[in-house]
Design a protein around this motif. Structure first.
Motif, PDB file in Angstrom:
ATOM      1  N   ASN A  10     -16.028  -4.667 -40.043  1.00 37.68           N
ATOM      2  CA  ASN A  10     -15.309  -5.303 -38.937  1.00 37.68           C
ATOM      3  C   ASN A  10     -15.580  -4.592 -37.625  1.00 37.68           C
ATOM      4  N   MET A  11     -15.352  -5.324 -36.555  1.00 40.91           N
ATOM      5  CA  MET A  11     -15.418  -4.722 -35.223  1.00 40.91           C
ATOM      6  C   MET A  11     -14.423  -3.562 -35.184  1.00 40.91           C
ATOM      7  N   GLU A  12     -14.748  -2.486 -34.511  1.00 46.67           N
ATOM      8  CA  GLU A  12     -13.788  -1.394 -34.414  1.00 46.67           C
ATOM      9  C   GLU A  12     -12.530  -1.889 -33.709  1.00 46.67           C
ATOM     10  N   GLU A  13     -11.425  -1.231 -33.984  1.00 45.48           N
ATOM     11  CA  GLU A  13     -10.138  -1.662 -33.433  1.00 45.48           C
ATOM     12  C   GLU A  13     -10.156  -1.733 -31.915  1.00 45.48           C
ATOM     13  N   SER A  14     -10.784  -0.774 -31.246  1.00 51.38           N
ATOM     14  CA  SER A  14     -10.783  -0.796 -29.782  1.00 51.38           C
ATOM     15  C   SER A  14     -11.548  -2.002 -29.243  1.00 51.38           C
ATOM     16  N   LYS A  15     -12.626  -2.385 -29.912  1.00 56.41           N
ATOM     17  CA  LYS A  15     -13.378  -3.564 -29.491  1.00 56.41           C
ATOM     18  C   LYS A  15     -12.580  -4.835 -29.758  1.00 56.41           C
ATOM     19  N   ARG A  16     -11.884  -4.878 -30.899  1.00 53.43           N
ATOM     20  CA  ARG A  16     -11.043  -6.042 -31.204  1.00 53.43           C
ATOM     21  C   ARG A  16      -9.928  -6.169 -30.177  1.00 53.43           C
ATOM     22  N   TYR A  17      -9.327  -5.033 -29.845  1.00 54.88           N
ATOM     23  CA  TYR A  17      -8.257  -5.034 -28.846  1.00 54.88           C
ATOM     24  C   TYR A  17      -8.779  -5.571 -27.509  1.00 54.88           C
ATOM     25  N   THR A  18      -9.917  -5.057 -27.070  1.00 53.43           N
ATOM     26  CA  THR A  18     -10.511  -5.500 -25.807  1.00 53.43           C
ATOM     27  C   THR A  18     -10.804  -6.996 -25.854  1.00 53.43           C
ATOM     28  N   ALA A  19     -11.332  -7.469 -26.967  1.00 55.03           N
ATOM     29  CA  ALA A  19     -11.639  -8.892 -27.104  1.00 55.03           C
ATOM     30  C   ALA A  19     -10.369  -9.729 -27.080  1.00 55.03           C
ATOM     31  N   ARG A  20      -9.304  -9.259 -27.717  1.00 57.29           N
ATOM     32  CA  ARG A  20      -8.029  -9.986 -27.699  1.00 57.29           C
ATOM     33  C   ARG A  20      -7.497 -10.104 -26.273  1.00 57.29           C
ATOM     34  N   VAL A  21      -7.558  -9.006 -25.537  1.00 63.24           N
ATOM     35  CA  VAL A  21      -7.095  -9.021 -24.145  1.00 63.24           C
ATOM     36  C   VAL A  21      -7.928 -10.004 -23.340  1.00 63.24           C
ATOM     37  N   GLN A  22      -9.243 -10.007 -23.551  1.00 60.89           N
ATOM     38  CA  GLN A  22     -10.123 -10.931 -22.833  1.00 60.89           C
ATOM     39  C   GLN A  22      -9.764 -12.383 -23.142  1.00 60.89           C
ATOM     40  N   VAL A  23      -9.460 -12.673 -24.398  1.00 61.10           N
ATOM     41  CA  VAL A  23      -9.080 -14.034 -24.776  1.00 61.10           C
ATOM     42  C   VAL A  23      -7.834 -14.455 -24.012  1.00 61.10           C
ATOM     43  N   VAL A  24      -6.819 -13.616 -24.037  1.00 62.96           N
ATOM     44  CA  VAL A  24      -5.556 -13.959 -23.380  1.00 62.96           C
ATOM     45  C   VAL A  24      -5.756 -14.104 -21.875  1.00 62.96           C
ATOM     46  N   GLU A  25      -6.464 -13.173 -21.273  1.00 65.27           N
ATOM     47  CA  GLU A  25      -6.677 -13.243 -19.823  1.00 65.27           C
ATOM     48  C   GLU A  25      -7.454 -14.504 -19.446  1.00 65.27           C
ATOM     49  N   ALA A  26      -8.451 -14.865 -20.241  1.00 67.00           N
ATOM     50  CA  ALA A  26      -9.221 -16.080 -19.957  1.00 67.00           C
ATOM     51  C   ALA A  26      -8.344 -17.320 -20.093  1.00 67.00           C
ATOM     52  N   MET A  27      -7.488 -17.337 -21.104  1.00 71.42           N
ATOM     53  CA  MET A  27      -6.577 -18.471 -21.271  1.00 71.42           C
ATOM     54  C   MET A  27      -5.593 -18.546 -20.109  1.00 71.42           C
TER      55      MET A  27
ATOM     56  N   GLN B  86      -6.184 -17.693 -17.154  1.00 69.47           N
ATOM     57  CA  GLN B  86      -6.925 -18.144 -15.971  1.00 69.47           C
ATOM     58  C   GLN B  86      -7.333 -19.607 -16.074  1.00 69.47           C
ATOM     59  N   GLY B  87      -6.960 -20.267 -17.157  1.00 72.40           N
ATOM     60  CA  GLY B  87      -7.188 -21.697 -17.262  1.00 72.40           C
ATOM     61  C   GLY B  87      -8.266 -22.145 -18.224  1.00 72.40           C
ATOM     62  N   LEU B  88      -8.970 -21.208 -18.857  1.00 69.95           N
ATOM     63  CA  LEU B  88      -9.969 -21.611 -19.844  1.00 69.95           C
ATOM     64  C   LEU B  88      -9.264 -22.139 -21.087  1.00 69.95           C
ATOM     65  N   SER B  89      -9.919 -23.034 -21.788  1.00 63.41           N
ATOM     66  CA  SER B  89      -9.362 -23.508 -23.048  1.00 63.41           C
ATOM     67  C   SER B  89      -9.435 -22.368 -24.061  1.00 63.41           C
ATOM     68  N   TRP B  90      -8.664 -22.466 -25.109  1.00 65.63           N
ATOM     69  CA  TRP B  90      -8.670 -21.409 -26.127  1.00 65.63           C
ATOM     70  C   TRP B  90     -10.070 -21.254 -26.710  1.00 65.63           C
TER      71      TRP B  90
ATOM     72  N   SER C 115      -8.773 -18.892 -34.828  1.00 66.94           N
ATOM     73  CA  SER C 115      -8.277 -20.260 -34.745  1.00 66.94           C
ATOM     74  C   SER C 115      -7.488 -20.480 -33.461  1.00 66.94           C
ATOM     75  N   GLN C 116      -7.246 -21.736 -33.176  1.00 75.01           N
ATOM     76  CA  GLN C 116      -6.468 -22.103 -31.999  1.00 75.01           C
ATOM     77  C   GLN C 116      -5.075 -21.497 -32.070  1.00 75.01           C
ATOM     78  N   SER C 117      -4.435 -21.585 -33.234  1.00 76.48           N
ATOM     79  CA  SER C 117      -3.078 -21.055 -33.359  1.00 76.48           C
ATOM     80  C   SER C 117      -3.056 -19.538 -33.163  1.00 76.48           C
TER      81      SER C 117
END
Length: 144
Positions: free
Chosen positions: A20-37, A39-43, A55-57
């Motif tokens: 799996n991706m290391e935890e710090s990379k997963r954390y960074t990716a999660r933050v990026q997902v939320v910030e992009a959402m 800012q108006g991007l679709s999930w 998943s979407q949920s």
């Protein structure tokens, strides 16, 4: 993709060579997902930009967790229900119990419901008090 117990395909976080991706990379990716959402991007666009396959949920759950608990909520390694007693509420519990260490947990439960609109079990309050070192001694110990 993986199949769940019902045989349906489910999206999981991207597998990288070596596991799996290391935890710090997963954390960074999660933050990026939320910030992009936010800012108006679709999930879907947000998870693609961040390099996650979720998943979407899950994407919307991440956004809700971050709104409620800040970025730290995305760092939490627990599965299932997030801990309820953190941040301001945990500080309030510690202060309250240090000032008056003997109020029963059911009274604290009532105060939490009134002040924070938080429904929490007495056993969870007792576990939090124990971890903070502000446990209420049992009645038998008080009588001695």
């Amino acid at each position: 993709m993986r199949k769940n117990k019902q045989g349906r395909e489910t999206l999981t976080e991207v597998q990288h060579p070596g596991g799996n991706m290391e935890e710090s990379k997963r954390y960074t990716a999660r933050v990026q997902v939320v910030e992009a959402m936010e800012q108006g991007l679709s999930w879907c666009e947000a998870v693609k930009c961040a390099g996650l396959e979720i998943s979407q949920s899950t994407a919307y759950r991440l956004r809700q967790r971050m709104r409620q608990g800040g970025e730290q909520a995305l760092r939490e390694g627990r599965h299932g229900h997030p801990i309820k007693l953190r941040g301001e509420i945990r500080q309030w519990l510690e202060q309250t119990c240090r000032q008056a260490p003997s109020p029963p947990s059911h009274e604290i439960q009532t105060q939490l419901a009134q002040q924070f609109s938080l429904q929490i079990s007495v056993s969870q309050i007792n576990r939090a008090r124990a971890s903070l070192g502000v446990s209420n001694p049992p009645q038998s110990a008080k009588k001695k």
